[in-house]
Design an enzyme around this catalytic site. Structure first.
Site, short mmCIF file in Angstrom:
data_model
loop_
_atom_site.label_atom_id
_atom_site.label_comp_id
_atom_site.label_asym_id
_atom_site.label_seq_id
_atom_site.Cartn_x
_atom_site.Cartn_y
_atom_site.Cartn_z
N GLY A 124 81.02 52.29 59.92
CA GLY A 124 80.94 51.00 60.62
C GLY A 124 79.65 50.78 61.38
N HIS A 174 72.95 55.64 67.83
CA HIS A 174 73.39 55.20 69.16
C HIS A 174 74.78 55.73 69.44
CE1 HIS A 174 74.16 52.07 66.14
NE2 HIS A 174 75.29 51.80 66.79
P1 AMP Z 1 77.20 49.77 65.48
O1 AMP Z 1 78.04 48.72 64.86
O2 AMP Z 1 77.90 51.04 65.81
O3 AMP Z 1 75.93 50.00 64.69
O4 AMP Z 1 76.77 49.22 66.90
C1 AMP Z 1 75.70 48.37 67.09
C2 AMP Z 1 75.93 47.68 68.40
O5 AMP Z 1 74.71 47.10 68.82
C3 AMP Z 1 76.97 46.55 68.35
O6 AMP Z 1 78.02 46.84 69.24
C4 AMP Z 1 76.17 45.32 68.78
O7 AMP Z 1 76.92 44.43 69.58
C5 AMP Z 1 75.01 45.95 69.55
N1 AMP Z 1 73.80 45.16 69.61
C6 AMP Z 1 73.17 44.56 68.59
N2 AMP Z 1 72.06 43.93 69.02
C7 AMP Z 1 72.00 44.15 70.35
C8 AMP Z 1 71.09 43.77 71.37
N3 AMP Z 1 70.01 43.01 71.12
N4 AMP Z 1 71.33 44.17 72.64
C9 AMP Z 1 72.42 44.92 72.92
N5 AMP Z 1 73.31 45.33 72.00
C10 AMP Z 1 73.10 44.94 70.74
#
Ligand code: AMP
Length: 112
Positions: free
Chosen positions: A91, A98
């Site tokens: 996912g 991260h």
């Molecule tokens: P994943 O789906 O585990 O790759 O998590 C990526 C996360 O990054 C998601 O929860 C998004 O909401 C978050 N995200 C994407 N762009 C940004 C942004 N510019 N600032 C903060 N969070 C972000």
């Protein structure tokens, strides 16, 4: 270059809660829990699947930092969840490693 590299380089804004020479932590833009913070390495590692032996200390630092932040924002005692979505079936949507810190509500198991 991913959106997270741009956040590291301060090219786009983020609600940063912690920063040191190795990592950055900021609030997720689309929170799925009352507390939703991402901890990322400054080194552009794509995912947990790309972690090398030389990154062992860095990954430990990310986990340690996540636990410290959870304490600082007040979710540690009640409990929280650390998640590292990895590659497509995990996912993952942003290809920069991260750790999600999720807290402020009860979590369910198994995850979706
Ligand atoms: P994943 O789906 O585990 O790759 O998590 C990526 C996360 O990054 C998601 O929860 C998004 O909401 C978050 N995200 C994407 N762009 C940004 C942004 N510019 N600032 C903060 N969070 C972000």
């Amino acid at each position: 270059m991913t959106i997270f590299s741009k956040i590291i380089n301060k090219e786009i804004p983020a609600d940063i809660v912690y920063e040191d020479e190795l990592c950055l932590a900021f609030r997720d833009i689309s929170p799925v829990a009352p507390t939703h913070i991402l901890v990322i390495p400054k080194k552009p590692i794509r995912s947990m699947a790309e972690v090398e032996r030389e990154d062992k200390e860095l990954v430990g630092h990310l986990m340690y930092t996540a636990a410290r932040i959870a304490k600082d924002v007040g979710v540690s005692e009640a409990g929280y969840r650390l998640v590292a979505n990895t590659n497509d079936e995990g996912g993952q949507s942003v290809p920069h490693l991260h750790i999600h810190i999720l807290g402020g509500r009860s979590m369910t198991w198994p995850p979706g």
